[in-house]
Design a protein around this motif. Structure first.
Motif, PDB file in Angstrom:
ATOM      1  N   SER A 273       2.046   3.492   1.342  1.00  6.30           N
ATOM      2  CA  SER A 273       3.362   2.989   1.731  1.00  6.30           C
ATOM      3  C   SER A 273       4.017   3.821   2.826  1.00  6.30           C
ATOM      4  O   SER A 273       4.602   3.267   3.770  1.00  6.30           O
TER       5      SER A 273
ATOM      6  N   TRP B 133       0.493  -5.385   3.026  1.00  9.62           N
ATOM      7  CA  TRP B 133       1.093  -4.225   2.377  1.00  9.62           C
ATOM      8  C   TRP B 133       0.146  -3.639   1.338  1.00  9.62           C
ATOM      9  O   TRP B 133      -0.537  -4.352   0.609  1.00  9.62           O
TER      10      TRP B 133
ATOM     11  N   ALA C  11       0.676  -0.468  -1.426  1.00 10.84           N
ATOM     12  CA  ALA C  11       1.589   0.562  -1.910  1.00 10.84           C
ATOM     13  C   ALA C  11       0.956   1.945  -1.909  1.00 10.84           C
ATOM     14  O   ALA C  11       1.671   2.957  -1.837  1.00 10.84           O
TER      15      ALA C  11
END
Length: 315
Positions: free
Chosen positions: A74, A69, A71
């Motif tokens: 995202s 992941w 951000a």
């Protein structure tokens, strides 16, 4: 799936809220505009099973089936997960990789719906890459799923305008009505911006203390927004401008106005070419929008925009 040497390009417009902010989350209709500042996404096939992202915000690279992941990306990563999972459910393997290159006509710091535009354009190229051809309704539902997964809340109004283009009367049920184009609008950045989820948290906290009054306030906002949608549909720009001014007063009562925004709004209203002026977006910063472009009033940080009739498209 496309061949290794294939390239797919799509773009989606930035967006502006003309009227209906906050109330759209409580069942009201809103007026949202697509503008002539676009975000472009180019998908290029790779001969290695990698997912790469390039944009002004940075770079990302990971094995296509092991995506950590980040951000910063995202919305793009969530859009990819949505399309990749649907493709995997067909039982097919994804052995090729791809690069997503993002270019924007505007800064992500200015509230022109950059998250919506990049989500819609990314979904457009990924759907085509994975052999899907969703219509606008299906694309909207995909984009709203991505938006809610990333930020937890949101009306989807900016997604609707990014997909449809032009001026759209929107209800959070997903119902969209494309309306006639507007006269020229003016857009001015106040120099700072509070993220929409934080603004919504503040408003929700205030509403908990005065629930009955806020309920009545939302009713007034909904009635004003509905009249504005009718006025826009009938090209009654004088009435629409008055309703913009009225709605601004309700935004002030909601607690999302401040001294800098008020000063800008009242300066704009002094110009005879301006029929209405208000906050555009959730408030507590960002932009002010005017119906009509002022001639005698010069505000700094003007963002030149025009309403764009075309929504998401392949380039």
């Amino acid at each position: 799936m496309n061949q290794i040497d294939s390239s797919i390009r799509a773009s989606a417009p930035g967006t502006l809220m003309l009227l209906g902010e906050h109330a759209v989350l409580h069942g009201a209709r809103a007026l949202v505009l697509a503008v002539d500042k676009r975000i472009r996404v180019e998908l290029t096939a790779l001969d290695q099973p990698q997912l790469e992202i390039e944009s002004a915000l940075g770079q990302y690279s990971a094995p296509i089936d092991q995506r950590p992941w980040d951000a910063t990306f995202s919305f793009i990563l969530t859009a990819f997960e949505h399309c990749y999972s649907a493709f995997a459910e067909t039982g097919k393997a994804c052995s090729a990789g791809l690069r997503l290159r993002v270019e924007s006509d505007f800064s992500h710091l200015v509230g022109l719906g950059s998250s919506a535009a990049v989500t819609v354009a990314t979904l457009a190229v990924l759907n085509r890459w994975f052999g899907q051809s969703p219509d606008n309704d299906q694309l909207f539902e995909q984009a709203r799923t991505v938006m809610l997964q990333v930020q937890g809340r949101g009306s989807g109004a900016d997604l609707a305008a990014a997909i449809e283009g032009g001026m759209v009367a929107y209800h959070q049920s997903g119902k969209r009505q494309k309306l006639a184009t507007l006269p020229p609008v003016g857009l001015y950045y106040c120099g700072y911006k509070l993220k929409t989820p934080l603004v919504l948290e503040r408003v929700a906290g205030a509403a908990e203390q005065l629930p009955h009054l806020y309920h009545q306030l939302y009713q007034l906002m909904a009635e004003c927004a509905e009249q504005a949608c009718v006025a826009a549909g009938e090209s009654d720009w004088s009435l629409l401008g008055r309703l913009m001014n009225y709605y601004q007063g309700l935004m002030d009562a909601l607690g999302v106005n401040d001294a800098k925004l008020s000063q800008m709004i009242y300066q704009l209203r002094e110009d005879p070419e301006v029929q209405g002026a208000k906050i555009s977006g959730s408030g507590l910063g960002d932009c002010v929008i005017s119906l009509g472009q002022p001639r005698s009033v010069a505000l700094p940080d003007r963002i030149p925009v025009e309403v764009a009739p075309e929504g998401v498209c392949f380039d």
